[in-house]
Design a protein around this motif. Sequence first.
Motif, PDB file in Angstrom:
ATOM      1  N   SER A 125     -40.249   9.070   4.885  1.00 27.53           N
ATOM      2  CA  SER A 125     -39.458   8.608   3.739  1.00 27.53           C
ATOM      3  C   SER A 125     -38.187   7.976   4.275  1.00 27.53           C
ATOM      4  CB  SER A 125     -39.166   9.762   2.787  1.00 27.53           C
ATOM      5  OG  SER A 125     -38.344  10.728   3.439  1.00 27.53           O
ATOM      6  N   LEU A 126     -37.232   7.753   3.367  1.00 24.19           N
ATOM      7  CA  LEU A 126     -36.007   7.063   3.786  1.00 24.19           C
ATOM      8  C   LEU A 126     -35.189   7.893   4.763  1.00 24.19           C
ATOM      9  CD1 LEU A 126     -34.903   5.456   0.415  1.00 24.19           C
ATOM     10  CD2 LEU A 126     -35.960   4.327   2.371  1.00 24.19           C
ATOM     11  N   ASP A 127     -35.229   9.233   4.629  1.00 28.76           N
ATOM     12  CA  ASP A 127     -34.390  10.055   5.517  1.00 28.76           C
ATOM     13  C   ASP A 127     -35.098  11.305   5.997  1.00 28.76           C
ATOM     14  OD1 ASP A 127     -34.573  11.354   3.164  1.00 28.76           O
ATOM     15  OD2 ASP A 127     -32.421  11.808   2.951  1.00 28.76           O
ATOM     16  N   SER A 128     -36.416  11.383   5.878  1.00 28.92           N
ATOM     17  CA  SER A 128     -37.123  12.591   6.321  1.00 28.92           C
ATOM     18  C   SER A 128     -38.541  12.223   6.726  1.00 28.92           C
ATOM     19  CB  SER A 128     -37.149  13.643   5.219  1.00 28.92           C
ATOM     20  OG  SER A 128     -37.933  13.194   4.119  1.00 28.92           O
ATOM     21  N   SER A 186     -32.416  14.578   6.651  1.00 28.36           N
ATOM     22  CA  SER A 186     -31.124  13.948   6.999  1.00 28.36           C
ATOM     23  C   SER A 186     -31.264  13.016   8.197  1.00 28.36           C
ATOM     24  CB  SER A 186     -30.058  15.023   7.270  1.00 28.36           C
ATOM     25  OG  SER A 186     -29.877  15.849   6.143  1.00 28.36           O
ATOM     26  N   LEU A 187     -32.385  12.310   8.265  1.00 27.29           N
ATOM     27  CA  LEU A 187     -32.563  11.336   9.318  1.00 27.29           C
ATOM     28  C   LEU A 187     -32.024   9.982   8.854  1.00 27.29           C
ATOM     29  CD1 LEU A 187     -36.193  12.250  10.392  1.00 27.29           C
ATOM     30  CD2 LEU A 187     -34.048  13.029  11.425  1.00 27.29           C
ATOM     31  N   LYS A 188     -31.685   9.144   9.818  1.00 28.49           N
ATOM     32  CA  LYS A 188     -31.151   7.827   9.497  1.00 28.49           C
ATOM     33  C   LYS A 188     -32.302   6.885   9.160  1.00 28.49           C
ATOM     34  CE  LYS A 188     -27.188   8.304  12.626  1.00 28.49           C
ATOM     35  NZ  LYS A 188     -26.484   7.708  13.802  1.00 28.49           N
ATOM     36  N   VAL A 230     -40.561   5.128  13.279  1.00 29.50           N
ATOM     37  CA  VAL A 230     -39.410   4.473  12.658  1.00 29.50           C
ATOM     38  C   VAL A 230     -39.248   5.026  11.253  1.00 29.50           C
ATOM     39  CG1 VAL A 230     -38.406   2.295  11.900  1.00 29.50           C
ATOM     40  CG2 VAL A 230     -39.714   2.410  14.034  1.00 29.50           C
ATOM     41  N   ILE A 231     -38.062   5.413  10.925  1.00 34.03           N
ATOM     42  CA  ILE A 231     -37.778   5.817   9.545  1.00 34.03           C
ATOM     43  C   ILE A 231     -37.776   4.549   8.712  1.00 34.03           C
ATOM     44  CG2 ILE A 231     -36.174   6.971   7.996  1.00 34.03           C
ATOM     45  CD1 ILE A 231     -37.522   8.728  10.090  1.00 34.03           C
ATOM     46  N   ILE A 232     -38.733   4.433   7.801  1.00 30.97           N
ATOM     47  CA  ILE A 232     -38.951   3.155   7.113  1.00 30.97           C
ATOM     48  C   ILE A 232     -37.762   2.815   6.244  1.00 30.97           C
ATOM     49  CG2 ILE A 232     -41.439   3.424   7.174  1.00 30.97           C
ATOM     50  CD1 ILE A 232     -41.383   4.392   4.377  1.00 30.97           C
ATOM     51  N   MET A 233     -37.588   1.509   6.061  1.00 34.61           N
ATOM     52  CA  MET A 233     -36.395   1.070   5.344  1.00 34.61           C
ATOM     53  C   MET A 233     -36.741   0.531   3.962  1.00 34.61           C
ATOM     54  SD  MET A 233     -35.701  -2.058   7.936  1.00 34.61           S
ATOM     55  CE  MET A 233     -37.050  -2.684   8.890  1.00 34.61           C
ATOM     56  N   ASP A 234     -37.951   0.736   3.489  1.00 37.44           N
ATOM     57  CA  ASP A 234     -38.323   0.255   2.170  1.00 37.44           C
ATOM     58  C   ASP A 234     -39.304   1.240   1.567  1.00 37.44           C
ATOM     59  OD1 ASP A 234     -38.762  -1.095  -0.095  1.00 37.44           O
ATOM     60  OD2 ASP A 234     -39.161  -3.039   0.847  1.00 37.44           O
ATOM     61  N   GLU A 235     -39.182   1.482   0.273  1.00 36.55           N
ATOM     62  CA  GLU A 235     -40.020   2.483  -0.366  1.00 36.55           C
ATOM     63  C   GLU A 235     -41.491   2.082  -0.366  1.00 36.55           C
ATOM     64  OE1 GLU A 235     -39.548   5.406  -1.530  1.00 36.55           O
ATOM     65  OE2 GLU A 235     -37.425   5.573  -1.201  1.00 36.55           O
TER      66      GLU A 235
END
Length: 1292
Positions: A953-956, A1006-1008, A1034-1039
């Motif tokens: 997800s965006l931060d996890s 709480s990941l970036k 990679v923590i993805i940057m789009d839903e």
Amino acid sequence: MESILQCVLHVSVTILLLLGHMITALEVPLDPKLLEGLPQPPTITHQSPKDYIVDPRESIVVHCEAKGKPHPSFSWTRNGTHFDIDKDPKVTMKPGAGTLVIDISGEKPEAYEGVYQCTARNEHGAAVSNNIVVRQSRSPLWAKERIEPIVVQEGVSLVLQCRPPAGLPPPIIFWMDNNFLRLIQNSRVSQALNGDLYFSNVRTEDTRSDYICYARFPHTQTIQQKQPITVRVLNVDAINETMAAFLNDTDFFSDSPSGERRPTFLVPSGASSSAMVLRGDVLQLECIAEGLPTPEISWRKDSGDLPMNRTTLHNFQKTLMISDVTEADAGDYRCMASNSQGAVYHIITVTVKAAPYWISTPKNLILAPKETGVLSCLPSGNPKPIISWSMNGIPIENSPRDPSRKVEEDSIIFSDVQPGSSAVYQCNTSNEFGYLLANAFVNVLAEPPRVLTRPNEVYQVIANGPALLDCATFGSPIPKITWFKEGQNSVLDGDDYEQHNNGSLEIHTAQKADSGKYTCVAINSLGKKENHVYLEVKEPTRILKQPEYKVVQRKGNVLFECKVKHDPSLIPTMTWLKNDGELPDDERFVVDMDSLTIYNVTEGDEGTYTCIMNTTLDQDSASARLTLVEATPTPAIIYDQPDPPTDLEMTELRARSVQLTWVPGSDNNSPIQRFIIQYEDVLHQQGVWHNLTEVPGTKTTAHLALSPYVLYAFRVLAVNEVGFSQPSYPSARYQTEPAAPEENPSEVDAAGNEHDNLVISWKALTSLQSSGPGLQYKVSWRQTDGDRDWESVTVANVSKYVVLGTPTYVPFEVKVQAVNDYGSAPEPTAVRGFSGEDLPMAPPEAVQVLVENSTLAEVQWDPINPQMVRGWLMGYKVYYWKEDPQIEEQKVLTFGRNKTQGKLPGLQPYSQYTFNVRAFNEKGEGPSSPNQQFNTPEGVPGPPASLRITNPSLDSLTVEWGPPVELNGQLTGYTLRYQPINSTNELGPLEEVTLPANTTSCTLHSLKYSTRYKFYLNANTVKGAGPAVTEETVIIMDEDLMHHPAVDVGKVHLSSPGFGNVSSSVGEDGAVLSWEYWGQDKNLFVEYTVDNSKEEWTKESVNGSQTYLLKGLKAGTSYKVRVVAKDHTGVTVHSSQELSITVPVIPSQQVDIATQGWFIGLMCAIALLILVLLIACFIKRNKGGKYPVKEKEDAHADPEIQPMKDDDGTFGEYSDTEDHKPLKGSRTPSNGTVKKDDSDDSLVDYGEGGEGQFNEDGSFIGQYSGKKERDTAEGNESSEAPSPVNAMNSFV
């Protein structure tokens, strides 16, 4: 001599009478004079084939020919009943034979069809032919039919049926068009075995109206034709586009049949089938498949390889043919059809049957009265054939009973045959696939011996070669042959003579003394016959003086000598060759009886000259080379190998020595350094020469030590710096007397190969070392432990002896002594050895184990008792294995014979092992010690079985893993560490999480976002942490990227998170792609393909960079482009989204000279010049005069040139916006040419036409980018740059 012959005759007759029942069958020689007087039952010599197809336009000829004494008569049956040819005027029989000639003119051929059989008969029996089935050939017409046109969709399969009329024999099928041209066949279009034409997929070019099947009937040479077939292939895409407007954009035809598809078989159908073939026939298997792309066919045999020399593939791999089939060819054959969409296979089970065939055909028997013989009929087949016997064409059960005949299943045994019982027997063997019929006669003859070899035949041979004297005989019973030589009263036999089964006498090495008269005597119970032949042994032909190497100057003369010795009774013929060919036809070459002279030598005369002396029995040859040199003031010294020594003579002949003297040959300008004396052992190794000794080149005598029992011949070779001379002629022979051996065999060895034997071996003495006849070996042995007596045995013609019944592995002493008829060699030295070994009887004792750590243990044991080894102890083997039901593999470590301990490395921690110890010798291993067990302590665990990232997800995200495969102890927990990685691959701060042993997942918060992370996971035991597994994501940057599936480590990665910021730009050099990649795999590729096409993706490696320039793209074409990452196996693990790019049409690259510095400077200079001219014109006009340009313009008025405006006094209009039009008011010279200036920097070098120039009055002519004349001729063109299409057209 006469009394001996009578004695031999009496003994031979007695033996023949006593052993007559054992005599084998006699064969009659093919001697016409002999056959004339012998009665013989009939034998069929020629007959028509069993299946006889005749041409209805010609007379029917049914062959039947036979021989016999007296000549046989003939009769026929048709369809099993007597065929009376005298009642049918259309049927005649050839004189002297049984061949029928049936004239069918005006008759229906069908009236004479049927089964014919011929019988040949004389007073000694009757032979019958095969059943000959006579049928007329048929070539019926094709049935009339109306064939509708076939309309098919492009890409589907199609079968055009031929179905020819049944003919006799079957017709040959082929497909042609209206122009009688064969249709082109390939892997897509081919003809099947039944004649049908198969299309694996059709194309639009298959559309035609003249698919014609032809049938050629080979017997009548007629051709029948089927009605033409019309095939129309429709292009589906074109139809859909046309019909879309009328059918609401719905496809008129479905794409599924004509699209790319995996193969399916048209022939044969189903997954399997069967075929039967007869032994000896040709096996034909066929597989035809449809599919798109066109399938490729391959073949293999499941149970073995295809027979290499008998297998061929035809019809574009679709037909497998195996010739001369055998039973081994039965089995499952697999044909596979494959294309890019998949593969399919079909299994054909082949069974091999066999019509009857002969293992052994019955052979004619010629027996004497009271003799015994067997007539055998040995057929084979599958199913097993049935055998039936007939005599003179009548089933044997219906024939008169004969007490001398006993019929078995496959043979007839004749015993105590009587005169008059001759007959012809028929063996008929058959099964469901055919029959065989063989005739064999039994001819009872009583004939005294006859000698077939011509009397007083003279045989000539060369001395020391073999001689073969013939004595061909015939008689019934078979005569016994005996040979005598004139002046001798004993039968010729022994080592020097060999009598062959056919009666010939062979003398292995003929000598002069063997010449003379020989008599062969043939005897049987009915008489005796003898014949005399003569043997002449001739001296061999030898060249005594060979031609010598010659060096001669141009225009000189040369003489080659070739002196020959030959038998005076033979006529010699001398032949000279040059370079193995005939001598030139030139009068300069003069051949005499023993020489060749070449006069006035030229360069072409160089070469090798060979003299060949031929007689009617043998020949000899020798060669020499001729070299041409330029004339020199002082002749050069020629160095050559020495001439061979001559005049060899033996003196001081003693029992064990002789003195040899000789005369040296010419040294040819190089002093002789030494002489080599060689000998030949004529008695034991004739023709093999051995070096005996050497003497200095200054000596011409040698004292030679000799060995006993050798027939010596000597020769001498001379040696100088150039080389060896030819050997001298052999000396006279000298034989030494036999004596006791002087030496014993060498390389004596004693060693057992079984537990109760001793093998004694040695190197046998040579014939030269034997020193006399009757060479034997006295082999002696005894045990060395205790006071044992020697045991011995004498053997001959062997080089080893096996002593049996010995104790196991005890020491022996052995001796081998040479013995011959004249005594024994000196006492040999004893050699020690051991009898054979046996397996050890006991295991090592006091076995224990010491575990040193989790992966290493040491096993200890006491040495085995030497008495238990029963051989030479080679060492110890430790067998050990892990007590794990999934691991059954034993490991073995070998240790030396002096070792009492050994380490076991590479053990698995926290495991239980079982082991035992065994001693071994050269025979093998002994019993094992009792199994013992030990446990290894805990160690660090292995890496976790898997690691994967899920639920991003965006931060996890969630980290999931599998426990280690190798626990190596009790797990105490897991350690998870992770850290971010920036765009320059620098690692950020490391976070660590400790997890319990019973967990297999962990969610991190709480990941970036839009950040790449690297994860490390270790498993722990009390011994510490094991190796870590890692993963990056990679923590993805789009839903919209949150729903990609989770993937196992090392197999499939998240597709979208691997790439980001993918962009493209298109320039003149190509398309530039850039991206960011966060995955581990570094094998990156750019893939592209033409948009909306079915072409394969083209792949180019980018070598780890994040930008790439795609070159070679076609202008005006749209492409789909993507970036992919592959693992080491080539599997795609990440892929970017597909980009669509369009390559624009780039105008022709022309130099825009308007922006060039030199052009601007030139224009400024011209403008300055024009300004100066204008000023000058204004000044002159004000003065009232005309300037020259105006005068020329007035004189040569050009309607296209605008006049100057009178109101302002300027030139006509000049438009600097029209770059491709000439300056108004300019003109060209009258001759239309301009000289090019010497300077390279001219206007000619620029622009399209390159012909801009100044006029003679200094005015500017033309333009810098084109000619006025060309613009006018080409019409009003656009001022824009020409397109690439127009540019390409200009090259056509």
